[in-house]
Design a protein around this motif. Structure first.
Motif, PDB file in Angstrom:
ATOM      1  N   VAL A 112       0.830  -1.202   0.000  1.00 39.26           N
ATOM      2  CA  VAL A 112       0.000   0.000   0.000  1.00 39.26           C
ATOM      3  C   VAL A 112       0.866   1.254   0.000  1.00 39.26           C
ATOM      4  N   GLU A 113       2.001   1.192   0.658  1.00 46.47           N
ATOM      5  CA  GLU A 113       2.905   2.350   0.708  1.00 46.47           C
ATOM      6  C   GLU A 113       3.452   2.733  -0.651  1.00 46.47           C
ATOM      7  N   GLU A 114       3.632   1.751  -1.524  1.00 50.88           N
ATOM      8  CA  GLU A 114       4.369   1.989  -2.757  1.00 50.88           C
ATOM      9  C   GLU A 114       3.511   2.078  -4.011  1.00 50.88           C
ATOM     10  N   ILE A 115       2.268   1.670  -3.941  1.00 53.29           N
ATOM     11  CA  ILE A 115       1.384   1.798  -5.096  1.00 53.29           C
ATOM     12  C   ILE A 115       0.866   3.231  -5.164  1.00 53.29           C
ATOM     13  N   MET A 116       0.968   3.844  -6.330  1.00 51.60           N
ATOM     14  CA  MET A 116       0.549   5.231  -6.496  1.00 51.60           C
ATOM     15  C   MET A 116      -0.971   5.364  -6.353  1.00 51.60           C
ATOM     16  N   GLU A 117      -1.396   6.508  -5.815  1.00 54.17           N
ATOM     17  CA  GLU A 117      -2.827   6.733  -5.598  1.00 54.17           C
ATOM     18  C   GLU A 117      -3.614   6.640  -6.901  1.00 54.17           C
ATOM     19  N   GLN A 118      -3.088   7.200  -7.981  1.00 56.70           N
ATOM     20  CA  GLN A 118      -3.812   7.160  -9.242  1.00 56.70           C
ATOM     21  C   GLN A 118      -3.967   5.731  -9.741  1.00 56.70           C
ATOM     22  N   ASP A 119      -2.972   4.897  -9.487  1.00 54.75           N
ATOM     23  CA  ASP A 119      -3.079   3.487  -9.880  1.00 54.75           C
ATOM     24  C   ASP A 119      -4.180   2.785  -9.092  1.00 54.75           C
ATOM     25  N   ILE A 120      -4.320   3.156  -7.831  1.00 54.47           N
ATOM     26  CA  ILE A 120      -5.395   2.591  -7.008  1.00 54.47           C
ATOM     27  C   ILE A 120      -6.753   3.017  -7.555  1.00 54.47           C
ATOM     28  N   ARG A 121      -6.873   4.293  -7.888  1.00 57.68           N
ATOM     29  CA  ARG A 121      -8.130   4.780  -8.462  1.00 57.68           C
ATOM     30  C   ARG A 121      -8.439   4.072  -9.783  1.00 57.68           C
ATOM     31  N   ASN A 122      -7.405   3.853 -10.579  1.00 60.72           N
ATOM     32  CA  ASN A 122      -7.613   3.219 -11.889  1.00 60.72           C
ATOM     33  C   ASN A 122      -8.157   1.805 -11.760  1.00 60.72           C
ATOM     34  N   ILE A 123      -7.619   1.025 -10.817  1.00 61.47           N
ATOM     35  CA  ILE A 123      -8.086  -0.354 -10.705  1.00 61.47           C
ATOM     36  C   ILE A 123      -9.496  -0.408 -10.124  1.00 61.47           C
ATOM     37  N   PHE A 124      -9.826   0.520  -9.237  1.00 64.43           N
ATOM     38  CA  PHE A 124     -11.205   0.570  -8.749  1.00 64.43           C
ATOM     39  C   PHE A 124     -12.165   0.966  -9.870  1.00 64.43           C
ATOM     40  N   ASP A 125     -11.717   1.859 -10.759  1.00 66.72           N
ATOM     41  CA  ASP A 125     -12.559   2.249 -11.896  1.00 66.72           C
ATOM     42  C   ASP A 125     -12.910   1.041 -12.765  1.00 66.72           C
TER      43      ASP A 125
END
Length: 282
Positions: A95-108
């Motif tokens: 969780v520390e190293e995954i970028m926030e935008q990448d997290i948003r992208n996978i939820f999208d």
């Protein structure tokens, strides 16, 4: 089996989606299938039969694009009997190293696209007074592995969405199943299907060990996509399909062990749990 049924499948240009499309067309079903590139989808399927196959270029992040694909399907086939929300990809890392935008992208893709395609299809199925929605979740949504917290969160959301959706739309004759597979040989651990962030932080040994083991297992997973496709077709013909369907021996083992552990934990903390209520004032 009723091979006159119409299937609408997202994420159909590779993996289980592609295997399912090929099997359905071979069995005589009508299929509308989506991908980001319609030509790539045609090439992958290898069948050009406009009477039974409708390849659709769909941006699943665009609501208008989704709605238009549903309209095209109805124009071509007149109905949608089975929706398979299959589009999605994996994400591994801390969780520390995954970028926030990448997290948003996978939820999208994994969550919001599933919800939005379902929203677009539901009016069609309500009008028909029947239909079946298959949401491709994962055993990771119930029993995650180190390093897969973000992916597991998306699949837990898909499963929870499916559970409550089934209650909401039961009166319309529409059924819902969350399919929760373990490892299948679908290319899931390849570059096109997995966003992988290698940890540079000292420690996180459980994460690093798991990632190494998973990547080494690519192409050796026990799950057979052809058998999974056959199971999904049989499932669509079942009058009382389950809300949860785990696929693969590993999925069964992991889910069974967690259910037992959860029951033990629930009972061990029962007094604390029920102690949170107001006491009866008798």
């Amino acid at each position: 089996m009723n091979s006159s049924k119409v299937w609408y499948i997202t994420g159909a240009s590779q993996g289980l989606g592609l295997t399912l499309v090929k099997r359905l067309l071979n069995d005589g079903y009508r299929v509308a299938a989506t991908s980001r590139n319609a030509q790539s989808l045609k090439d992958a399927v290898g069948v050009i039969d406009t009477d039974r196959f409708l390849p659709l270029a769909v941006d699943l992040n665009n609501l208008d694009c989704i709605d238009e694909s549903i309209r095209q399907t109805i124009t071509a086939f007149g109905r949608i009997d089975v929706l398979v929300n299959n589009a999605g990809y994996g994400m591994a890392g801390t969780v520390e190293e995954i970028m926030e935008q990448d997290i948003r992208n996978i939820f999208d893709v994994n969550v919001l696209a599933t919800i939005n395609v379902t929203r677009s299809v539901l009016p069609v199925m309500r009008k028909q007074k029947n239909g079946f929605i298959i949401n491709m979740s994962s055993v990771a949504g119930f029993v995650g592995a180190p390093g897969w917290s973000i992916y597991s969160a998306t699949k837990a959301a898909v499963t929870a969405f499916s559970e409550v959706l089934a209650l909401d739309i039961k009166e319309f004759g529409i059924k819902v199943t969350a399919v929760e597979p373990s490892g299948f040989r679908t290319g899931f651990l390849t570059q096109n299907s997995l966003a992988f962030t290698e940890s540079k932080i000292e420690g996180y040994q459980a994460v690093k060990d798991t990632q190494e083991r998973y990547l080494a297992a690519n192409g050796k997973q026990p799950g057979d996509p052809d058998k999974a496709a056959e199971i999904l077709i049989q499932l669509s013909e079942n009058q009382e399909p389950p809300i949860h369907l785990y696929l693969g021996q590993d999925a069964y083992k992991r889910a069974s062990e967690k259910l037992a552990a959860m029951t033990d934990e629930l009972e061990a903390w029962k007094a604390t749990t029920i102690g949170a209520d107001f006491q009866d004032q008798n």
